[in-house]
Motif scaffolding. Structure first.
Motif, mmCIF file in Angstrom:
data_model
loop_
_atom_site.group_PDB
_atom_site.id
_atom_site.type_symbol
_atom_site.label_atom_id
_atom_site.label_comp_id
_atom_site.label_asym_id
_atom_site.label_seq_id
_atom_site.Cartn_x
_atom_site.Cartn_y
_atom_site.Cartn_z
ATOM 1 N N GLU A 1 0.677 -1.066 0.425
ATOM 2 C CA GLU A 1 0.172 -0.441 -0.190
ATOM 3 C C GLU A 1 0.602 1.396 -0.117
ATOM 4 O O GLU A 1 0.316 1.877 -0.307
ATOM 5 C CB GLU A 1 -0.534 -0.254 0.949
ATOM 6 C CG GLU A 1 -2.145 -1.091 0.567
ATOM 7 C CD GLU A 1 -2.706 -1.472 2.045
ATOM 8 O OE1 GLU A 1 -2.778 -0.140 3.274
ATOM 9 O OE2 GLU A 1 -3.375 -2.101 3.016
ATOM 10 N N ALA A 2 2.200 0.628 0.729
ATOM 11 C CA ALA A 2 3.049 2.567 0.549
ATOM 12 C C ALA A 2 3.406 2.527 -0.510
ATOM 13 O O ALA A 2 4.829 3.117 -0.204
ATOM 14 C CB ALA A 2 3.458 2.218 2.214
ATOM 15 N N ARG A 3 3.672 1.604 -1.133
ATOM 16 C CA ARG A 3 4.169 1.505 -2.619
ATOM 17 C C ARG A 3 5.520 3.205 -3.009
ATOM 18 O O ARG A 3 6.067 4.050 -3.652
ATOM 19 C CB ARG A 3 4.077 1.167 -3.807
ATOM 20 C CG ARG A 3 4.320 -0.361 -3.810
ATOM 21 C CD ARG A 3 3.670 -1.274 -5.014
ATOM 22 N NE ARG A 3 4.125 -2.562 -4.784
ATOM 23 C CZ ARG A 3 4.664 -3.182 -5.424
ATOM 24 N NH1 ARG A 3 6.024 -2.569 -6.079
ATOM 25 N NH2 ARG A 3 4.795 -4.893 -5.149
ATOM 26 N N GLY A 4 4.281 4.523 -3.195
ATOM 27 C CA GLY A 4 4.521 4.717 -3.251
ATOM 28 C C GLY A 4 4.744 6.178 -2.445
ATOM 29 O O GLY A 4 5.243 7.191 -2.670
ATOM 30 N N ASP A 5 5.161 5.600 -1.712
ATOM 31 C CA ASP A 5 5.499 7.005 -0.203
ATOM 32 C C ASP A 5 6.868 6.415 0.412
ATOM 33 O O ASP A 5 7.241 5.161 1.503
ATOM 34 C CB ASP A 5 4.475 6.749 0.883
ATOM 35 C CG ASP A 5 4.722 7.481 2.106
ATOM 36 O OD1 ASP A 5 6.307 7.798 1.936
ATOM 37 O OD2 ASP A 5 3.838 8.551 2.538
ATOM 38 N N ALA A 6 8.529 6.973 -0.097
ATOM 39 C CA ALA A 6 9.593 6.187 0.571
ATOM 40 C C ALA A 6 9.478 6.313 2.269
ATOM 41 O O ALA A 6 10.680 5.127 2.287
ATOM 42 C CB ALA A 6 10.581 6.758 -0.128
ATOM 43 N N LYS A 7 8.746 7.820 2.496
ATOM 44 C CA LYS A 7 9.902 7.584 4.203
ATOM 45 C C LYS A 7 8.983 6.427 4.407
ATOM 46 O O LYS A 7 8.852 5.729 5.435
ATOM 47 C CB LYS A 7 8.587 9.098 4.209
ATOM 48 C CG LYS A 7 9.805 8.936 6.135
ATOM 49 C CD LYS A 7 8.694 10.610 6.296
ATOM 50 C CE LYS A 7 9.668 11.841 5.642
ATOM 51 N NZ LYS A 7 9.637 12.951 6.000
ATOM 52 N N ALA A 8 7.636 5.985 4.025
ATOM 53 C CA ALA A 8 6.286 5.225 5.166
ATOM 54 C C ALA A 8 7.439 3.797 4.937
ATOM 55 O O ALA A 8 6.780 2.713 5.409
ATOM 56 C CB ALA A 8 5.296 4.745 4.255
ATOM 57 N N VAL B 1 11.338 6.632 -5.262
ATOM 58 C CA VAL B 1 9.979 5.562 -5.286
ATOM 59 C C VAL B 1 10.097 3.807 -6.190
ATOM 60 O O VAL B 1 9.793 3.264 -6.233
ATOM 61 C CB VAL B 1 8.998 6.616 -5.075
ATOM 62 C CG1 VAL B 1 7.649 5.154 -4.230
ATOM 63 C CG2 VAL B 1 8.840 6.957 -3.800
ATOM 64 N N SER C 1 15.260 3.477 1.296
ATOM 65 C CA SER C 1 14.174 3.884 0.626
ATOM 66 C C SER C 1 14.853 6.154 1.166
ATOM 67 O O SER C 1 13.716 7.107 0.777
ATOM 68 C CB SER C 1 13.310 4.125 2.222
ATOM 69 O OG SER C 1 13.606 3.915 3.294
#
Length: 116
Positions: free
Chosen positions: A42-49, A85, A80
């Motif tokens: 689900e977090a594929r687009g959010d490097a920080k997450a 990303v 990350s």
């Protein structure tokens, strides 16, 4: 990178320490890991997450002897912070694949205690 999927020495040590709670620990690890894999997807687009999830997943995997899974999570955590990303998607896929490999190993280990 090592190809050890499940370190039996770690599991023997955990079994000695956890005694009767050992199968519960394995169940918890499997349930938690499934949730973390889904969170990574689900977090594929959010490097920080991705980095945060990978950090905690690395710890639990390492403590339970899932050596290669922990190493992949460590790579994702490190990358990350600097990679694009889009470049992290392959690592997420590798983690997903590695969990698919180790899940039945841990389920089998757990079954030894629930059945016995």
């Amino acid at each position: 990178m090592t190809q050890i999927h499940m370190d039996p020495e770690v599991l023997v040590g955990l079994q000695d320490v956890m005694e009767g709670e050992y199968p519960h620990l394995l169940d918890t690890f499997l349930d938690d890991s499934q949730k973390r894999v889904e969170a990574l997807r689900e977090a594929r687009g959010d490097a920080k997450a991705l980095g945060r999830i990978a950090h905690s997943f690395k710890g639990s995997s390492g403590h339970l002897g899932a050596v290669r899974l922990a190493e992949l999570c460590q790579r994702l955590e490190i990358e990350s912070t600097s990679a694009q990303v889009a470049d992290l998607a392959d690592l997420v896929d590798q983690i997903d694949h590695e969990f698919a490999l180790v899940k039945p190993l841990y389920e089998s280990e757990c079954q030894r205690f629930w059945v016995g």
